[in-house]
Design a protein around this motif. Structure first.
Motif, PDB file in Angstrom:
ATOM      1  N   LEU A 286       8.195   7.124   3.246  1.00  0.00           N
ATOM      2  CA  LEU A 286       7.197   8.116   2.839  1.00  0.00           C
ATOM      3  C   LEU A 286       6.787   8.984   4.019  1.00  0.00           C
ATOM      4  O   LEU A 286       6.662  10.218   3.899  1.00  0.00           O
ATOM      5  CB  LEU A 286       5.981   7.394   2.245  1.00  0.00           C
ATOM      6  CG  LEU A 286       4.880   8.267   1.637  1.00  0.00           C
ATOM      7  CD1 LEU A 286       5.439   9.136   0.511  1.00  0.00           C
ATOM      8  CD2 LEU A 286       3.745   7.381   1.114  1.00  0.00           C
TER       9      LEU A 286
ATOM     10  N   THR B  12       6.347   7.066  -7.200  1.00  0.00           N
ATOM     11  CA  THR B  12       5.089   6.360  -7.463  1.00  0.00           C
ATOM     12  C   THR B  12       5.091   4.939  -6.921  1.00  0.00           C
ATOM     13  O   THR B  12       4.025   4.386  -6.648  1.00  0.00           O
ATOM     14  CB  THR B  12       4.794   6.333  -8.973  1.00  0.00           C
ATOM     15  OG1 THR B  12       5.902   5.747  -9.675  1.00  0.00           O
ATOM     16  CG2 THR B  12       4.551   7.744  -9.495  1.00  0.00           C
TER      17      THR B  12
ATOM     18  N   ALA C 117      -2.120  10.403  -3.301  1.00  0.00           N
ATOM     19  CA  ALA C 117      -1.510   9.282  -4.025  1.00  0.00           C
ATOM     20  C   ALA C 117      -2.389   8.840  -5.189  1.00  0.00           C
ATOM     21  O   ALA C 117      -1.895   8.604  -6.302  1.00  0.00           O
ATOM     22  CB  ALA C 117      -1.273   8.118  -3.066  1.00  0.00           C
ATOM     23  N   LYS C 118      -3.684   8.732  -4.946  1.00  0.00           N
ATOM     24  CA  LYS C 118      -4.598   8.317  -6.020  1.00  0.00           C
ATOM     25  C   LYS C 118      -4.614   9.328  -7.158  1.00  0.00           C
ATOM     26  O   LYS C 118      -4.655   8.959  -8.336  1.00  0.00           O
ATOM     27  CB  LYS C 118      -6.007   8.120  -5.448  1.00  0.00           C
ATOM     28  CG  LYS C 118      -6.145   6.908  -4.532  1.00  0.00           C
ATOM     29  CD  LYS C 118      -7.558   6.801  -3.984  1.00  0.00           C
ATOM     30  CE  LYS C 118      -7.730   5.555  -3.119  1.00  0.00           C
ATOM     31  NZ  LYS C 118      -9.097   5.468  -2.542  1.00  0.00           N
TER      32      LYS C 118
ATOM     33  N   GLN D 258       6.177   4.038  -3.980  1.00  0.00           N
ATOM     34  CA  GLN D 258       5.658   4.182  -2.618  1.00  0.00           C
ATOM     35  C   GLN D 258       4.158   4.408  -2.617  1.00  0.00           C
ATOM     36  O   GLN D 258       3.430   3.849  -1.790  1.00  0.00           O
ATOM     37  CB  GLN D 258       6.361   5.360  -1.929  1.00  0.00           C
ATOM     38  CG  GLN D 258       7.846   5.174  -1.701  1.00  0.00           C
ATOM     39  CD  GLN D 258       8.502   6.462  -1.240  1.00  0.00           C
ATOM     40  OE1 GLN D 258       8.067   7.555  -1.585  1.00  0.00           O
ATOM     41  NE2 GLN D 258       9.551   6.325  -0.442  1.00  0.00           N
ATOM     42  N   LEU D 259       3.698   5.234  -3.548  1.00  0.00           N
ATOM     43  CA  LEU D 259       2.265   5.551  -3.603  1.00  0.00           C
ATOM     44  C   LEU D 259       1.442   4.329  -3.989  1.00  0.00           C
ATOM     45  O   LEU D 259       0.362   4.102  -3.443  1.00  0.00           O
ATOM     46  CB  LEU D 259       2.024   6.689  -4.598  1.00  0.00           C
ATOM     47  CG  LEU D 259       2.786   7.990  -4.310  1.00  0.00           C
ATOM     48  CD1 LEU D 259       2.404   9.059  -5.330  1.00  0.00           C
ATOM     49  CD2 LEU D 259       2.519   8.475  -2.888  1.00  0.00           C
ATOM     50  N   LYS D 260       1.945   3.523  -4.917  1.00  0.00           N
ATOM     51  CA  LYS D 260       1.238   2.293  -5.298  1.00  0.00           C
ATOM     52  C   LYS D 260       1.181   1.321  -4.116  1.00  0.00           C
ATOM     53  O   LYS D 260       0.178   0.625  -3.923  1.00  0.00           O
ATOM     54  CB  LYS D 260       1.925   1.640  -6.489  1.00  0.00           C
ATOM     55  CG  LYS D 260       1.731   2.407  -7.793  1.00  0.00           C
ATOM     56  CD  LYS D 260       2.533   1.791  -8.935  1.00  0.00           C
ATOM     57  CE  LYS D 260       2.359   2.608 -10.214  1.00  0.00           C
ATOM     58  NZ  LYS D 260       3.201   2.090 -11.329  1.00  0.00           N
TER      59      LYS D 260
ATOM     60  N   MET E  53       9.404  11.215  -2.498  1.00  0.00           N
ATOM     61  CA  MET E  53       8.138  10.507  -2.769  1.00  0.00           C
ATOM     62  C   MET E  53       8.134  10.058  -4.220  1.00  0.00           C
ATOM     63  O   MET E  53       8.279  10.875  -5.123  1.00  0.00           O
ATOM     64  CB  MET E  53       6.948  11.442  -2.497  1.00  0.00           C
ATOM     65  CG  MET E  53       5.592  10.818  -2.763  1.00  0.00           C
ATOM     66  SD  MET E  53       4.214  11.855  -2.187  1.00  0.00           S
ATOM     67  CE  MET E  53       4.440  13.342  -3.163  1.00  0.00           C
TER      68      MET E  53
END
Length: 295
Positions: free
Chosen positions: A39, A3, A68-69, A5-7, A1
């Motif tokens: 993810l 960032t 994620a946030k 992917q999270l964005k 994981m």
């Protein structure tokens, strides 16, 4: 994981389609799909229900989104701190509805003008939920009324100590507060928040039985109803600072005159402490004669 992917995940939930998210993050739609699949595979969960249009988050997907946030917020503020940019990054600020009437939008705009690299993410809600979110770290700070008790990891600093007023249409000639409360139609502030309880407690202590004509859960709507002649009510000073409020009369509420305090609740040794301190000073300045500077 990672960032990226999270964005991408946050972009999809914000813009509601994979294709629009791809434009925002600078990838192709197929690359966006590959990131989300990677993810999901890494976390061993299904994030999106792809059968629906637009794709909807699963229960696990909503949990991943919140995580994620949190991670992206921490990353942004950590980088800003390491680079010495204390007045940059994002601060997540909550507020109760009554204080959001006039003061907070002014403060947010002024902070943005003064510190353009700083973003303030504002959320409006009830004080109990705001306090809980500050304690858990979901919010950096919140603007709430004075509370009897707070979790030990929090502190509350008042920036406003304001009086409460009986307001009435400008056509009303009565000037005795007690007689006014007991003889004119009354617009009640009906919601389970400290301000409403404070008003109801003082009316009861005065021995007044009001002639309720309406129950409304927002102060702004109450001021509008009074201005239009529906009845009288009780509101805080900050509610009668708009130009339209000149069309109502004000009389002191309570004996002695009842006041309330609004302040900022934050975690002790909060990581965004300097930002919160400057926001507090600005709010106190905007409050004029009723402002309270930090000790």
């Amino acid at each position: 994981m990672d960032t990226r992917q999270l964005k991408t995940l946050v972009a999809i939930t914000t813009y509601r389609t994979f294709s629009k998210a791809a434009e925002i993050v600078g990838l192709t739609p197929s690359a966006v799909s590959q990131q989300i699949q990677a993810l999901e595979s890494e976390l061993n969960v299904k994030i999106f229900e792809r059968a629906s249009r637009p794709p909807s988050l699963t229960t696990e997907g909503r949990q991943v989104l919140e995580l994620a946030k949190e991670i992206l917020h921490l990353e942004e503020n950590t980088i800003a701190g390491l680079r010495g940019r204390k007045m940059s990054g994002t601060i997540r600020l909550g507020t109760v509805r009554t204080s959001a009437l006039n003061l907070l939008p002014q403060a947010v705009v002024a902070m943005h003008d003064k510190y353009p690299a700083l973003k303030i993410n504002l959320r409006v809600g009830f004080s109990s939920a705001m306090i809980s979110d500050v304690a858990s770290g979901r919010l950096d700070a919140a603007v709430v009324a004075e509370h009897v008790s707070l979790p030990p990891q929090l502190r509350w600093s008042p920036f406003l100590h304001e009086p409460l007023w009986i307001i009435a249409p400008e056509t009303v000639t009565e000037r005795d507060p007690i007689h006014l409360l007991g003889s004119y139609p009354f617009v009640r502030f009906a919601t389970n928040v400290p301000l409403s309880n404070l008003i109801d407690t003082e009316i009861s202590r005065l021995g007044v039985v009001t002639l309720d004509v309406a129950e409304i859960d927002t102060i702004g709507a109450i001021v509008t109803c009074v201005r239009q002649g529906l009845g009288i009510s009780v509101v805080p000073h900050s509610a009668v600072q708009s130009p339209d409020a000149d069309r109502v009369i004000k009389l002191p509420f309570g004996n002695p005159h009842i006041t309330r305090r609004i302040g900022i609740v934050e975690r002790i040794n909060a990581p965004r402490g300097e930002v919160i301190e400057r926001l507090h000073a600005l709010l106190a300045e905007l409050c004029g004669e009723y402002g309270v500077q930090r000790d």
